[in-house]
Design an enzyme around this catalytic site. Structure first.
Site, mmCIF file in Angstrom:
data_model
loop_
_atom_site.group_PDB
_atom_site.id
_atom_site.type_symbol
_atom_site.label_atom_id
_atom_site.label_comp_id
_atom_site.label_asym_id
_atom_site.label_seq_id
_atom_site.Cartn_x
_atom_site.Cartn_y
_atom_site.Cartn_z
ATOM 1 C CB SER A 27 -0.898 0.014 1.244
ATOM 2 O OG SER A 27 -1.540 1.266 1.401
ATOM 3 C CE1 TYR B 76 -3.828 -2.447 5.002
ATOM 4 C CE2 TYR B 76 -2.981 -0.332 4.250
ATOM 5 C CZ TYR B 76 -3.532 -1.569 3.974
ATOM 6 O OH TYR B 76 -3.771 -1.936 2.670
#
Length: 213
Positions: free
Chosen positions: A142, A155
């Site tokens: 990501s 995350y």
């Protein structure tokens, strides 16, 4: 020459679309192993794909939580014994529960790392130890792992680790002719977030077009 692919997080989103494109539109790939948690979505989408399968193609679904390391290792070994060499691996399964730093619970941090980082590592290592030789490994990271994102500490940390892990895998596995690719979509995907947080994540993050072309 026919090839076999394994896709994690294959019940919906990027994982499902990747599976669909592999099995319906890719001439070389004749078998796709699908890893996903047990759910109605998985059952329904597997049934839909099976109804569309061209002659000579097959999908092999496994209901497994990528964050459960012992269950994951067992599923990987069973899949290898069933279908043989995994030529293409798509590590797509993900999890996140975005909260401010002071609200992060260690159990949730560990779950994020288990799914996003330890899961892909476990799959690759287990298959290598079985004698598997990959043509291609794709790890889905990501942009949050590149620059970090406020409110997404766990995350961001897990995806930063995926990016660096991919770089090491690329170097170490190049001697076997294995390509390792790490893709960083622009935002976390809605279906990988804890249910209470899904409404806050933009739907555009689930588009597979950025990762499959």
């Amino acid at each position: 020459m026919s090839k076999t692919a394994l896709v994690t997080g294959a019940s919906r989103g990027i994982g499902l679309e990747t599976t669909r494109r592999f099995i319906l539109n890719h001439d070389d790939i004749t078998t796709v192993v699908m890893f996903a948690r047990d759910s109605e979505d998985f059952d329904d989408n597997v049934a839909a794909l099976e109804s569309e399968l061209p002659i000579g193609r097959k999908i092999v679904p496994y209901r497994v939580d990528v964050g459960d390391r012992s269950a994951l290792k067992k599923a990987v070994k069973q899949a290898y014994d069933e279908v043989g060499n995994i030529d293409i691996l798509i590590n797509n399964a993900g999890y996140t529960n975005p909260v401010p730093l002071q609200q992060v619970k260690m159990a949730d941090f560990e779950k994020t790392m288990n799914v996003n980082l330890y899961g892909p590592f476990t799959i690759v290592k287990t298959l290598l130890n079985r004698g598997n030789r990959f043509d291609l490994i794709v790890n889905i990271a990501s942009t949050a792992g590149i620059n970090g994102r406020s409110g997404w500490l766990t995350y961001s940390a897990s995806k930063a680790a995926v990016i660096n892990m991919s770089q090491v895998m690329r170097e170490e596995l190049s001697i076997y002719g294995t390509r390792v690719v790490c893709l960083s979509p622009a935002a976390p995907r809605p279906h990988c977030a804890a249910r209470s947080r899904r409404r806050r994540i933009p739907a555009r993050s689930c588009s597979p077009s950025t990762s499959l072309r």
